[in-house]
Design a protein around this motif. Structure first.
Motif, PDB file in Angstrom:
ATOM      1  N   GLY A  41      -9.029  -5.994   9.066  1.00 23.51           N
ATOM      2  CA  GLY A  41      -8.667  -6.440   7.719  1.00 23.51           C
ATOM      3  C   GLY A  41      -7.878  -5.394   6.961  1.00 23.51           C
ATOM      4  N   MET A  42      -8.318  -4.147   7.028  1.00 23.40           N
ATOM      5  CA  MET A  42      -7.590  -3.060   6.355  1.00 23.40           C
ATOM      6  C   MET A  42      -6.185  -2.900   6.939  1.00 23.40           C
ATOM      7  N   ILE A  50      -0.232  -4.610   0.894  1.00 20.29           N
ATOM      8  CA  ILE A  50      -1.178  -4.999  -0.147  1.00 20.29           C
ATOM      9  C   ILE A  50      -2.018  -3.779  -0.536  1.00 20.29           C
ATOM     10  N   LEU A  51      -2.379  -2.973   0.452  1.00 17.60           N
ATOM     11  CA  LEU A  51      -3.038  -1.686   0.219  1.00 17.60           C
ATOM     12  C   LEU A  51      -2.046  -0.582   0.570  1.00 17.60           C
ATOM     13  N   GLY A  52      -2.164   0.541  -0.102  1.00 17.55           N
ATOM     14  CA  GLY A  52      -1.253   1.655   0.159  1.00 17.55           C
ATOM     15  C   GLY A  52      -1.685   2.462   1.374  1.00 17.55           C
ATOM     16  N   ASN A  53      -0.699   3.081   2.037  1.00 22.02           N
ATOM     17  CA  ASN A  53      -1.011   3.901   3.209  1.00 22.02           C
ATOM     18  C   ASN A  53      -1.128   5.381   2.862  1.00 22.02           C
ATOM     19  N   GLN A  54      -1.057   5.711   1.596  1.00 22.65           N
ATOM     20  CA  GLN A  54      -1.247   7.062   1.065  1.00 22.65           C
ATOM     21  C   GLN A  54      -0.366   8.097   1.762  1.00 22.65           C
ATOM     22  N   GLY A  55       0.836   7.684   2.133  1.00 25.22           N
ATOM     23  CA  GLY A  55       1.802   8.599   2.736  1.00 25.22           C
ATOM     24  C   GLY A  55       1.598   8.858   4.218  1.00 25.22           C
TER      25      GLY A  55
END
Length: 171
Positions: A41-42, A50-55
């Motif tokens: 899901g993540m 939809i969610l960030g990959n934080q770089g």
């Protein structure tokens, strides 16, 4: 204190331990499946922005370096493992390991055994350490979690270990 069901005896430490070994294996499998579902899901949410990959370039790097994603995953898995025990104890009085070793959880009080008491039982088992009390309590063979949650673990006969017999036993 005697068993509330005189036709059944309270379970010994080693029988409980054998059931716990089975249940740990099942709980690990439940946790692995829950983790897989959450990770997929993540991954889908991150790949679709939809969610960030934080770089991070890869999803595995994100999971390895992100405290918030790790914490979310750990809480998710813990909830599923806790839910496994609570649901089985509340709905039938037996986990899979308990069923294999013909053990069943019974209430020693007049109050119905609900999720609150099941949660109390889980917390005060201290990961199984509360069961060590059975080794020293020769008279009543009750664990710490049994004493606190007003429950007992009884050994069932082969006939009584079937679902059809449970209503007869409970009365």
């Amino acid at each position: 204190m005697k068993s509330t069901h005189p036709q059944h005896s309270r379970a010994s430490f080693f029988r409980r331990l054998a059931a716990m070994v089975y249940d740990v294996l099942v709980a690990v499998a439940v946790g692995m499946c829950a983790a897989m579902i959450m990770l997929i899901g993540m991954l889908l949410l991150i790949e679709n922005n939809i969610l960030g990959n934080q770089g991070n370039e890869h999803f595995s790097d994100l999971i390895r370096h992100s405290y918030s994603y790790q914490l979310t995953l750990q809480i998710w898995v813990a909830l599923w493992v806790v839910g496994f025990f609570l649901w089985f104890w509340r709905n039938g009085g037996q986990t899979i390991g308990m069923r294999a070793w013909r053990l069943r959880l019974f209430s020693t009080s007049d109050k119905p055994f609900g999720y609150r008491r099941a949660f109390l039982r889980l917390i005060f088992s201290f990961g199984g350490l509360g069961t060590l009390l059975v080794l020293f309590d020769f008279k009543s063979k009750q664990s710490l979690q049994d004493r606190i949650a007003n429950t007992e673990i009884l050994v069932l006969s082969k006939e009584d270990n079937h679902h059809e017999a449970w209503k007869k036993i409970q009365e």
